[in-house]
Design an enzyme around this catalytic site. Structure first.
Site, PDB file in Angstrom:
ATOM      1  N   LEU A 146       0.851  -1.203   0.000  1.00  0.00           N
ATOM      2  CA  LEU A 146       0.000   0.000   0.000  1.00  0.00           C
ATOM      3  C   LEU A 146       0.880   1.244   0.000  1.00  0.00           C
ATOM      4  CD1 LEU A 146      -2.670  -0.892   2.730  1.00  0.00           C
ATOM      5  CD2 LEU A 146      -2.954  -1.001   0.262  1.00  0.00           C
ATOM      6  N   TYR A 242      14.469  11.421   2.405  1.00  0.00           N
ATOM      7  CA  TYR A 242      13.860  10.090   2.336  1.00  0.00           C
ATOM      8  C   TYR A 242      14.223   9.234   3.554  1.00  0.00           C
ATOM      9  CZ  TYR A 242      11.235   6.313   0.458  1.00  0.00           C
ATOM     10  OH  TYR A 242      10.275   5.346   0.330  1.00  0.00           O
TER      11      TYR A 242
HETATM   12  P1  NAD Z   1       1.427   2.791  -6.195  1.00  0.00           P
HETATM   13  O1  NAD Z   1       0.952   4.155  -5.927  1.00  0.00           O
HETATM   14  O2  NAD Z   1       1.790   2.426  -7.602  1.00  0.00           O
HETATM   15  O3  NAD Z   1       0.317   1.749  -5.672  1.00  0.00           O
HETATM   16  C1  NAD Z   1      -0.274   1.886  -4.412  1.00  0.00           C
HETATM   17  C2  NAD Z   1      -1.368   0.864  -4.208  1.00  0.00           C
HETATM   18  O4  NAD Z   1      -1.967   1.094  -2.925  1.00  0.00           O
HETATM   19  C3  NAD Z   1      -2.515   0.951  -5.231  1.00  0.00           C
HETATM   20  O5  NAD Z   1      -2.940  -0.358  -5.539  1.00  0.00           O
HETATM   21  C4  NAD Z   1      -3.634   1.671  -4.455  1.00  0.00           C
HETATM   22  O6  NAD Z   1      -4.961   1.358  -4.885  1.00  0.00           O
HETATM   23  C5  NAD Z   1      -3.391   1.097  -3.068  1.00  0.00           C
HETATM   24  N1  NAD Z   1      -3.964   1.916  -1.992  1.00  0.00           N
HETATM   25  C6  NAD Z   1      -3.591   3.146  -1.567  1.00  0.00           C
HETATM   26  N2  NAD Z   1      -4.378   3.533  -0.532  1.00  0.00           N
HETATM   27  C7  NAD Z   1      -5.259   2.518  -0.316  1.00  0.00           C
HETATM   28  C8  NAD Z   1      -6.304   2.312   0.615  1.00  0.00           C
HETATM   29  N3  NAD Z   1      -6.613   3.195   1.548  1.00  0.00           N
HETATM   30  N4  NAD Z   1      -7.007   1.162   0.517  1.00  0.00           N
HETATM   31  C9  NAD Z   1      -6.722   0.224  -0.424  1.00  0.00           C
HETATM   32  N5  NAD Z   1      -5.722   0.364  -1.294  1.00  0.00           N
HETATM   33  C10 NAD Z   1      -5.012   1.496  -1.256  1.00  0.00           C
HETATM   34  O7  NAD Z   1       2.641   2.514  -5.204  1.00  0.00           O
HETATM   35  P2  NAD Z   1       4.088   1.866  -5.413  1.00  0.00           P
HETATM   36  O8  NAD Z   1       5.026   2.913  -5.868  1.00  0.00           O
HETATM   37  O9  NAD Z   1       3.990   0.579  -6.137  1.00  0.00           O
HETATM   38  O10 NAD Z   1       4.476   1.590  -3.884  1.00  0.00           O
HETATM   39  C11 NAD Z   1       4.158   0.397  -3.207  1.00  0.00           C
HETATM   40  C12 NAD Z   1       5.155   0.171  -2.092  1.00  0.00           C
HETATM   41  O11 NAD Z   1       6.455   0.015  -2.661  1.00  0.00           O
HETATM   42  C13 NAD Z   1       5.251   1.337  -1.098  1.00  0.00           C
HETATM   43  O12 NAD Z   1       5.462   0.826   0.177  1.00  0.00           O
HETATM   44  C14 NAD Z   1       6.498   2.074  -1.571  1.00  0.00           C
HETATM   45  O13 NAD Z   1       7.125   2.805  -0.558  1.00  0.00           O
HETATM   46  C15 NAD Z   1       7.350   0.894  -2.016  1.00  0.00           C
HETATM   47  N6  NAD Z   1       8.447   1.271  -2.939  1.00  0.00           N
HETATM   48  C16 NAD Z   1       8.214   2.048  -4.027  1.00  0.00           C
HETATM   49  C17 NAD Z   1       9.273   2.419  -4.844  1.00  0.00           C
HETATM   50  C18 NAD Z   1       9.065   3.276  -6.057  1.00  0.00           C
HETATM   51  O14 NAD Z   1      10.051   3.804  -6.579  1.00  0.00           O
HETATM   52  N7  NAD Z   1       7.863   3.417  -6.524  1.00  0.00           N
HETATM   53  C19 NAD Z   1      10.579   1.953  -4.560  1.00  0.00           C
HETATM   54  C20 NAD Z   1      10.772   1.117  -3.468  1.00  0.00           C
HETATM   55  C21 NAD Z   1       9.696   0.781  -2.648  1.00  0.00           C
END
Ligand code: NAD
Length: 393
Positions: A146, A242
């Site tokens: 999430l 960060y």
């Molecule tokens: P994203 O924004 O692409 O996806 C987020 C997801 O969370 C979506 O499916 C959304 O519908 C869901 N969501 C958000 N609020 C919600 C709620 N209240 N109820 C139900 N669903 C909800 O995010 P992402 O970039 O894939 O990030 C996912 C994880 O990976 C996070 O913990 C992020 O910190 C981590 N991460 C991301 C990156 C990056 O560069 N994007 C790098 C390393 C780690």
């Protein structure tokens, strides 16, 4: 209607169903070629945050790579006659359609994953999915992916907001406006203690623990159930905003939660690569770094997107033979290629040299912009964007 991207302040307000469909299909094809089911790979996976970015890739890899039954939870807006749905709405719809065509059972729960109501709905969905697939209702993989700016505490009803700010000292540095390539100066005041605590409340590990407890209470987990949540560390120059900032504090809490959950169910924080998803597009400091990083990693033949990262996470870490390889803090590292010395050195040199004049030449701003648009179904090869299309699919 003809659907063209509507972008304001690095936020894309609409999405294209045909482009979103092709993106899901591209990921499906990738995992079909690169993963295959083994005895220890998941048969029933629960993906929290299944509709975009890392969560979507985790679901596609579990289903189409390993043949797992998947239950996904996300919160998206459906399409209407005159308004497109969110990209996640299209991703889920296409995922379920493709899964059904491939004979894979999938259930998608839509609503606030932080609420107890959605947890109860998910319990029902897991039982139904298992019954339909004629397998035991035991989840063997829980992915926590999430990313949200707000959370309502299910016990108190209080709403918390997360912020991306430094802690202690103010931060000044360069950022990028990805849409027009201008380098901007970024000044962020430090978070208050309350803002830091609120960010931990939203993006920390408490909710992950609540999910594991709720599923355990319903008898849906077994001692073999594995769980993973995603984190990011990144290069030292981004640490003030960060790793050492509010979001870093939340990620520290995620690691605390991993250790706590691990007492019953093997659980890890996986540190992933920086990628362009809907969540990262709004962080200008990260944008500039990503443009430099992508250029370097593509030149070195090391570049990966969400699906390549998750394939490596499953194949070479979570489901590799023997112990799961971890760092000294017990974290899985699939940011290892990003963090290689030569990659970091070259990216840091670019960060120093970049100006608004040379940004298109020395960085991969074009690739980053493409990924941002593609995350919303735009700029995808093979889609005719002049074609009249109904947003409702
Ligand atoms: P994203 O924004 O692409 O996806 C987020 C997801 O969370 C979506 O499916 C959304 O519908 C869901 N969501 C958000 N609020 C919600 C709620 N209240 N109820 C139900 N669903 C909800 O995010 P992402 O970039 O894939 O990030 C996912 C994880 O990976 C996070 O913990 C992020 O910190 C981590 N991460 C991301 C990156 C990056 O560069 N994007 C790098 C390393 C780690």
């Amino acid at each position: 209607m003809i659907i063209k991207p509507m972008v304001r302040n690095n936020i894309c307000l609409n999405s294209h169903p045909a482009g979103c469909a092709l993106e899901v299909q591209r990921q499906i094809e990738y995992v079909k070629k690169n993963l295959k089911p083994e005895e220890n790979t998941p048969k029933l996976a629960l993906i929290l945050g299944c509709s975009n970015g890392y969560g979507l890739a985790s679901r596609i890899a579990a289903a189409f790579g390993y043949g797992a039954v998947t239950v996904g939870v996300s919160w998206e807006k459906a399409a209407e006659e005159k308004r497109t749905g969110t990209p996640g709405f299209y991703h889920n719809t296409i995922f379920d359609r493709e899964a059904s065509k491939a004979g894979l059972v999938s259930k998608t729960v839509d609503g606030d994953a932080f609420s107890d109501e959605i947890r109860s709905e998910t319990v029902k969905a897991v039982r139904e999915a298992a019954a339909e697939a004629k397998i035991p209702a035991k989840i063997d993989l829980v992915v926590y992916s999430l990313a949200s700016p707000v959370r309502i505490d299910p016990k108190t009803g209080e709403q918390y907001r997360s912020v991306i700010k430094p802690t202690g000292q103010a931060f000044s540095g360069s950022g990028l406006n990805m849409m027009d390539g201008t380098i901007i100066s970024v000044n962020v005041e430090p978070a208050t203690e309350e803002e830091t605590a609120n960010t931990v409340k939203v993006m920390g590990g408490e909710d992950w623990e609540l999910w594991m407890e709720a599923m355990d209470k319903e008898g849906l987990l077994s001692p073999e159930t594995r769980s993973v949540a995603y984190s990011y560390i990144g290069p030292e120059h981004s640490w003030p905003v960060y790793k050492n900032g509010t979001i870093g504090k939340a990620k520290e809490d995620l690691e605390r939660a991993a250790r706590a959950i691990s007492k019953k169910f093997p659980s890890w924080v996986s540190v992933n690569k920086a990628l362009v998803t809907r969540s990262t597009a709004v962080i200008p400091v990260v944008q500039l770094y990503i443009c430099c990083l992508f250029k370097v990693m593509k030149e070195m033949g090391l570049h990966e997107g969400c699906i390549e990262q998750i394939t490596r996470l499953y194949k070479d870490r979570l489901y590799a033979a023997g112990e799961v390889p971890v760092d000294s803090e017990g974290r899985i590292r699939i940011d290892d290629w990003e963090m290689r010395d030569e990659v970091q050195k070259a990216a840091a040199e670019k960060m120093k040299a970049v100006t608004s004049e040379n940004v298109f030449d020395i960085t991969d701003i074009a690739g980053v912009k493409h990924d941002f648009l593609a995350a919303h179904g735009f700029d995808v090869e093979g889609v005719d964007y002049e074609k009249d299309i109904s947003p409702v699919i």
